[in-house]
Design a protein around this motif. Structure first.
Motif, PDB file in Angstrom:
ATOM      1  N   VAL A 212      -2.322   8.256  -1.451  1.00 47.69           N
ATOM      2  CA  VAL A 212      -1.952   7.070  -0.055  1.00 47.69           C
ATOM      3  C   VAL A 212      -0.843   8.236   0.543  1.00 47.69           C
ATOM      4  O   VAL A 212      -1.114   8.815   1.946  1.00 47.69           O
ATOM      5  CB  VAL A 212      -2.158   5.768  -0.103  1.00 47.69           C
TER       6      VAL A 212
ATOM      7  N   THR B 193      -4.807   4.097   7.862  1.00 51.94           N
ATOM      8  CA  THR B 193      -4.290   5.037   6.230  1.00 51.94           C
ATOM      9  C   THR B 193      -2.689   4.143   6.112  1.00 51.94           C
ATOM     10  O   THR B 193      -1.849   3.553   5.159  1.00 51.94           O
ATOM     11  CB  THR B 193      -4.117   6.711   5.537  1.00 51.94           C
TER      12      THR B 193
ATOM     13  N   SER C  60      -8.436   9.058  -3.702  1.00 52.65           N
ATOM     14  CA  SER C  60      -8.770   7.893  -3.886  1.00 52.65           C
ATOM     15  C   SER C  60      -9.580   6.675  -3.848  1.00 52.65           C
ATOM     16  O   SER C  60     -10.297   5.389  -4.214  1.00 52.65           O
ATOM     17  CB  SER C  60      -8.457   7.981  -2.475  1.00 52.65           C
TER      18      SER C  60
END
Length: 173
Positions: free
Chosen positions: A44, A83, A159
Motif C-alpha cells: 500500500v 489508496t 495487493s
C-alpha cells in the motif's frame, strides 16, 4: 495481543486486514505499526508513492492535449486518493468502527479494479509513448510515467492476491 487502558485489541500480523476485537472501543486514534510492516502495508505504501509519481510526471506536462493521457491521469489520481484513504483507515483502525462494511470484500474489489485499470492505463500510455510522441518535449516524463504505471499496477496485483487470501480465509472461517 496488546493491552491498552483496559481495552483489548487483537492484532493478527498474518492478516493485516483483520478487524480489531469489537470490545476495543477506545476513542484514542493510534497508528498501527504492525500493518505498515506487513506485506500488505508495504504494498500500500508503494502504491501511494508510485501513484504519486505517475500523477506528478503526467501533471507536469501538457497531457490535456492528448485525451488518452487524461484517462491515465484520472486513474492515477482516483486510485491514489482512494489508496491514501484506505491506508489511513487501516493505519488508525478506523475501519473497525464500521463493522457493517465487509472490509475484506471491499479491499479485494478495490485492489482488483485498481490492478486492471492501472494496467489498461499503462498499456494505453505505453502505446502513445511508443507511437510518435518521441519528438515531443514531454516524452521523458511520459516514458517515466509509463514505467511507474506498470510498477504500480504490479503492486495493486500483489495487493489483490493478498486481499483475495484474506477474503477466502474470512469466507471459509
Amino acid at each position: 495481543m496488546e493491552e491498552s487502558g483496559g481495552s483489548r485489541a487483537v492484532i493478527n500480523t498474518s492478516n493485516p486486514y483483520q478487524e480489531f476485537d469489537q470490545s476495543s472501543s477506545t476513542s484514542v486514534v493510534a497508528c498501527d505499526s504492525h500493518f505498515i510492516r506487513s506485506p500488505s502495508g508495504i504494498l500500500v505504501c508503494a502504491e501511494v508513492v508510485l501513484g504519486l509519481l505517475v500523477c506528478g510526471l503526467i501533471a507536469g506536462t501538457d497531457y490535456f492535449r492528448v485525451s488518452a493521457f487524461g484517462w491515465v491521469m484520472f486513474v492515477a489520481v482516483f486510485y491514489w486518493l482512494l489508496t491514501l484513504f484506505l491506508l489511513i483507515l487501516f493505519l488508525t483502525h478506523t475501519h473497525s468502527r464500521i463493522p457493517q462494511v465487509p472490509w475484506a470484500t471491499v479491499v479485494l474489489v478495490f485492489n482488483s479494479s485498481a490492478a486492471v485499470l492501472y494496467l489498461v492505463s499503462a498499456v494505453v500510455e505505453a502505446t502513445l509513448v511508443g507511437r510518435g510522441v518521441k519528438g515531443h518535449h514531454n516524452y521523458n516524463s511520459w516514458a517515466a510515467s509509463t514505467f511507474f504505471a506498470f510498477l504500480v499496477s504490479l503492486c495493486y496485483a500483489g495487493s489483490a492476491v493478498l486481499s483475495f487470501r484474506t477474503w477466502r480465509e474470512r469466507d471459509s472461517g
